[in-house]
Design a protein around this motif. Structure first.
Motif, PDB file in Angstrom:
ATOM      1  N   LEU A  44     -12.237 -39.517   0.308  1.00  0.00           N
ATOM      2  CA  LEU A  44     -13.655 -39.889   0.245  1.00  0.00           C
ATOM      3  C   LEU A  44     -14.278 -39.473  -1.087  1.00  0.00           C
ATOM      4  O   LEU A  44     -15.100 -40.205  -1.662  1.00  0.00           O
ATOM      5  CB  LEU A  44     -14.408 -39.234   1.408  1.00  0.00           C
ATOM      6  CG  LEU A  44     -14.044 -39.734   2.814  1.00  0.00           C
ATOM      7  CD1 LEU A  44     -14.777 -38.911   3.874  1.00  0.00           C
ATOM      8  CD2 LEU A  44     -14.359 -41.224   2.963  1.00  0.00           C
ATOM      9  N   SER A  45     -13.878 -38.317  -1.600  1.00  0.00           N
ATOM     10  CA  SER A  45     -14.409 -37.834  -2.883  1.00  0.00           C
ATOM     11  C   SER A  45     -13.978 -38.744  -4.024  1.00  0.00           C
ATOM     12  O   SER A  45     -14.765 -39.019  -4.947  1.00  0.00           O
ATOM     13  CB  SER A  45     -13.942 -36.404  -3.143  1.00  0.00           C
ATOM     14  OG  SER A  45     -14.427 -35.525  -2.154  1.00  0.00           O
ATOM     15  N   ILE A  46     -12.754 -39.214  -3.976  1.00  0.00           N
ATOM     16  CA  ILE A  46     -12.260 -40.125  -5.008  1.00  0.00           C
ATOM     17  C   ILE A  46     -13.088 -41.413  -5.009  1.00  0.00           C
ATOM     18  O   ILE A  46     -13.484 -41.919  -6.069  1.00  0.00           O
ATOM     19  CB  ILE A  46     -10.765 -40.438  -4.788  1.00  0.00           C
ATOM     20  CG1 ILE A  46      -9.926 -39.192  -5.107  1.00  0.00           C
ATOM     21  CG2 ILE A  46     -10.310 -41.614  -5.649  1.00  0.00           C
ATOM     22  CD1 ILE A  46      -8.457 -39.330  -4.740  1.00  0.00           C
ATOM     23  N   ALA A  83     -19.986 -30.474  -6.450  1.00  0.00           N
ATOM     24  CA  ALA A  83     -20.958 -30.798  -5.401  1.00  0.00           C
ATOM     25  C   ALA A  83     -20.438 -31.901  -4.490  1.00  0.00           C
ATOM     26  O   ALA A  83     -20.539 -31.810  -3.256  1.00  0.00           O
ATOM     27  CB  ALA A  83     -22.283 -31.203  -6.039  1.00  0.00           C
ATOM     28  N   ILE A  84     -19.881 -32.938  -5.084  1.00  0.00           N
ATOM     29  CA  ILE A  84     -19.384 -34.068  -4.289  1.00  0.00           C
ATOM     30  C   ILE A  84     -18.208 -33.651  -3.431  1.00  0.00           C
ATOM     31  O   ILE A  84     -18.180 -33.892  -2.210  1.00  0.00           O
ATOM     32  CB  ILE A  84     -18.995 -35.241  -5.215  1.00  0.00           C
ATOM     33  CG1 ILE A  84     -20.238 -35.842  -5.855  1.00  0.00           C
ATOM     34  CG2 ILE A  84     -18.207 -36.310  -4.440  1.00  0.00           C
ATOM     35  CD1 ILE A  84     -19.952 -36.889  -6.914  1.00  0.00           C
ATOM     36  N   TYR A  85     -17.224 -32.990  -4.042  1.00  0.00           N
ATOM     37  CA  TYR A  85     -15.987 -32.681  -3.329  1.00  0.00           C
ATOM     38  C   TYR A  85     -16.209 -31.688  -2.195  1.00  0.00           C
ATOM     39  O   TYR A  85     -15.788 -31.913  -1.048  1.00  0.00           O
ATOM     40  CB  TYR A  85     -14.948 -32.153  -4.313  1.00  0.00           C
ATOM     41  CG  TYR A  85     -13.579 -31.944  -3.705  1.00  0.00           C
ATOM     42  CD1 TYR A  85     -12.976 -32.923  -2.923  1.00  0.00           C
ATOM     43  CD2 TYR A  85     -12.865 -30.764  -3.935  1.00  0.00           C
ATOM     44  CE1 TYR A  85     -11.719 -32.746  -2.376  1.00  0.00           C
ATOM     45  CE2 TYR A  85     -11.604 -30.579  -3.389  1.00  0.00           C
ATOM     46  CZ  TYR A  85     -11.034 -31.570  -2.614  1.00  0.00           C
ATOM     47  OH  TYR A  85      -9.793 -31.386  -2.063  1.00  0.00           O
ATOM     48  N   PHE A  86     -16.882 -30.597  -2.493  1.00  0.00           N
ATOM     49  CA  PHE A  86     -17.031 -29.569  -1.465  1.00  0.00           C
ATOM     50  C   PHE A  86     -18.103 -29.930  -0.442  1.00  0.00           C
ATOM     51  O   PHE A  86     -18.029 -29.482   0.712  1.00  0.00           O
ATOM     52  CB  PHE A  86     -17.299 -28.212  -2.108  1.00  0.00           C
ATOM     53  CG  PHE A  86     -16.053 -27.571  -2.651  1.00  0.00           C
ATOM     54  CD1 PHE A  86     -15.229 -26.825  -1.833  1.00  0.00           C
ATOM     55  CD2 PHE A  86     -15.680 -27.757  -3.977  1.00  0.00           C
ATOM     56  CE1 PHE A  86     -14.068 -26.247  -2.322  1.00  0.00           C
ATOM     57  CE2 PHE A  86     -14.524 -27.191  -4.466  1.00  0.00           C
ATOM     58  CZ  PHE A  86     -13.699 -26.438  -3.640  1.00  0.00           C
ATOM     59  N   THR A 119      -7.439 -26.490  -6.588  1.00  0.00           N
ATOM     60  CA  THR A 119      -6.586 -27.223  -7.518  1.00  0.00           C
ATOM     61  C   THR A 119      -7.002 -28.690  -7.590  1.00  0.00           C
ATOM     62  O   THR A 119      -7.059 -29.280  -8.681  1.00  0.00           O
ATOM     63  CB  THR A 119      -5.108 -27.137  -7.080  1.00  0.00           C
ATOM     64  OG1 THR A 119      -4.733 -25.767  -6.971  1.00  0.00           O
ATOM     65  CG2 THR A 119      -4.210 -27.807  -8.098  1.00  0.00           C
ATOM     66  N   THR A 120      -7.296 -29.280  -6.441  1.00  0.00           N
ATOM     67  CA  THR A 120      -7.696 -30.689  -6.414  1.00  0.00           C
ATOM     68  C   THR A 120      -9.061 -30.881  -7.059  1.00  0.00           C
ATOM     69  O   THR A 120      -9.306 -31.899  -7.724  1.00  0.00           O
ATOM     70  CB  THR A 120      -7.699 -31.207  -4.968  1.00  0.00           C
ATOM     71  OG1 THR A 120      -6.396 -31.017  -4.406  1.00  0.00           O
ATOM     72  CG2 THR A 120      -8.048 -32.685  -4.916  1.00  0.00           C
ATOM     73  N   TYR A 121      -9.945 -29.921  -6.871  1.00  0.00           N
ATOM     74  CA  TYR A 121     -11.258 -29.992  -7.535  1.00  0.00           C
ATOM     75  C   TYR A 121     -11.092 -30.072  -9.050  1.00  0.00           C
ATOM     76  O   TYR A 121     -11.703 -30.917  -9.722  1.00  0.00           O
ATOM     77  CB  TYR A 121     -12.110 -28.783  -7.141  1.00  0.00           C
ATOM     78  CG  TYR A 121     -13.150 -28.419  -8.162  1.00  0.00           C
ATOM     79  CD1 TYR A 121     -14.187 -29.290  -8.484  1.00  0.00           C
ATOM     80  CD2 TYR A 121     -13.086 -27.192  -8.834  1.00  0.00           C
ATOM     81  CE1 TYR A 121     -15.134 -28.952  -9.436  1.00  0.00           C
ATOM     82  CE2 TYR A 121     -14.023 -26.849  -9.774  1.00  0.00           C
ATOM     83  CZ  TYR A 121     -15.043 -27.732 -10.082  1.00  0.00           C
ATOM     84  OH  TYR A 121     -15.977 -27.402 -11.029  1.00  0.00           O
TER      85      TYR A 121
END
Length: 505
Positions: free
Chosen positions: A436-438, A472-475, A280-282
């Protein structure tokens, strides 16, 4: 078997995300603005009028878990009684906007009625399959996704007319429902008759009436927007389309609920909750950091208004994450508390007093009250503040306040269940990777700029690139930071590979 079903559920959820977005983008790009208004009214009518299905949707899964099946004929008979209320509500709702629909009024009415009948059928089949045959329940979701994909070329051949698009919304629901009904028949039992089921549904009805049934009144948001800013209904529909990918989570949430009802294994809760949050956040991050390309894909004529829609999209993303969390916790509370079905006795109204089941439905009542009471004042406030899309922003802020109120109300009663959600582990597994992803995405969007074109091919490629960048960034960050996330993704990949290799000769 449970693990493979969960893997199927995740894949089905991703397929739902893709199919919903593709289908809704296709029709939103092609249908005229007046058609968007009709679709908004059709969806709002169905959402409002199927209020009684909340009663049977609540009761039937619990009866199925208690009796190891369901008397389908008796369930259909009971559902037919409640459908009469739905029919009256449909007539009443559409009567208020009948003249505005012009020559399409009767068509909207017919499709609404047929779709509502199908919703009642789904209430029976989903209740059976989510408890007794979760693999078929997931396959039903996959069939619905495939039907959406097939609908697009069919609509194209038939000319993208408003009539064809409206009819497609019915068949997308009807075809998987027919499949589910066929497989539900194997769990038909004859233990109890129509009168027994009716008594039990009525005995339990006061609980969902305070919760999910009242939720149908949330469809009045379209009416509020129509009253205070009718011209913004088309914008509201675009926001509705952009929210569609977040609806993917329903399959996984219901799999969790069905497994808790049938087996009561509590060790599945945190894992499923984490999977829900991650996906959901992705979706929320992709939509929030690349809003322009999504708006351009859905409605190219609005690409000049991206700046005006950034705030509504951020509010939509936050609301969607909170909404999915609320729904998951609600199903956990109802799946864990089985006092109404544990002794195989007839359900009585008083059994729900001081129960988790009642409390989670009261949370839905809190949501609805906050949502409807704050919407009109907020719309007026944002209008006075000079917001261009004041009605849309007002409705979304109202929804945010309602989601927060409902979530807080649920947490107040969770008690020992809070440990099952594992708040400490969520810091490393979810909160830190998301933060960190944000930060990384904020830097990325400063470097990567997309030039928006009306071409659907270019728009699709841009959405694909943005989605892959976010993915790619988030996971990647989540896997580096969290061992639990690494384990989940490794298991998922292994099972997908095993499924593919096993299917090869």
């Amino acid at each position: 078997m449970a693990r493979s079903i969960r893997t199927m559920a995740v894949l089905a959820s991703l397929l739902t995300l893709l199919s919903s977005f593709t289908y809704n983008i296709a029709i939103t790009r092609k249908i005229p603005t007046a058609g968007l208004g009709l679709l908004s009214l059709l969806n709002a009518t169905i959402g409002f009028s199927i209020l009684p299905t909340a009663l049977i949707t609540f009761a039937y899964p619990r009866l199925t878990a208690r009796d190891n099946g369901l008397n389908i004929i008796a369930a259909v008979n009971v559902s037919s009684i409640f459908y009469l209320v739905t029919f009256v509500l449909t007539i009443a709702y559409l009567a208020s906007v009948w003249t505005k629909m012009g020559p399409y009024a009767w068509l909207v009415l017919i499709i609404a009625v047929l779709s509502e009948i199908t919703s009642y059928l789904q209430s029976i089949t989903n209740s059976i399959l989510m408890v007794k045959d979760r693999s078929r329940f997931v396959i039903t979701s996959i069939i619905q996704s495939l039907t959406k994909f097939i609908a697009i070329p069919v609509i194209m051949v038939l000319g993208w007319t408003i009539e064809v698009i409206l009819w497609s919304t019915f068949f997308i629901v009807f075809i998987p429902s027919l499949y589910a009904f066929i497989y539900s028949l194997r769990y038909n039992i004859h233990a109890y008759d129509t009168r027994r089921y009716l008594r039990e549904v009525l005995s339990a009805s006061w609980v969902p009436l305070m919760g999910y049934a009242i939720n149908s009144f949330r469809s009045l948001d379209t009416m509020f927007i129509g009253i205070f800013g009718y011209a913004q209904l088309s914008i509201w529909y675009v926001i509705f389309i952009l929210s569609k990918p977040f609806g993917y989570s329903g399959t996984l949430i219901n799999v969790t609920y069905g497994e808790l009802l049938e087996r009561g294994k509590l060790n599945i809760i945190y894992r499923d909750f984490l999977i829900l949050l991650l996906i959901t956040t992705y979706v929320a991050l992709a939509l929030t950091f690349f809003p322009g390309i999504y708006i351009n894909l859905v409605r190219p004529s609005m690409r000049g208004e991206v700046d005006l829609l950034v705030l509504p999209i951020i509010l939509l993303a936050v609301n969607s994450v909170l909404g999915n969390v609320n729904q998951f916790i609600s199903n956990v509370m109802q799946g864990v508390d089985k006092r109404d079905i544990e002794n195989a006795s007839e359900i009585r109204p008083g059994v729900y007093l001081r129960s988790l089941i009642l409390h989670t439905h009261l949370a839905e009542l809190v949501f609805t009250i906050v949502y409807l009471l704050t919407m009109a004042p907020l719309i007026i406030v944002f209008k006075d503040l000079g917001f261009t899309y004041y009605a849309v922003v007002g409705a979304l802020v109202s929804s945010l306040l309602a989601n927060m109120a409902a979530l807080g109300f649920r947490f107040a009663k969770l008690g020992s269940l809070k440990s099952l959600l594992n708040g400490k582990a969520l810091i490393m597994d979810y909160a830190l990777p998301s933060l960190l992803s944000i930060i990384v995405l904020m830097l990325v969007v400063r470097v990567i700029k997309f030039v928006l074109y009306p071409s659907i091919i270019i728009s699709l490629v841009q959405v694909l690139i943005a989605s892959l960048i976010t993915l790619a960034i988030y996971f990647s960050i989540a896997m580096v930071v969290s061992r639990n996330v690494r384990n989940i993704i490794i298991i998922l990949i292994r099972r997908i590979v095993n499924t593919i290799t096993a299917s090869q000769p």
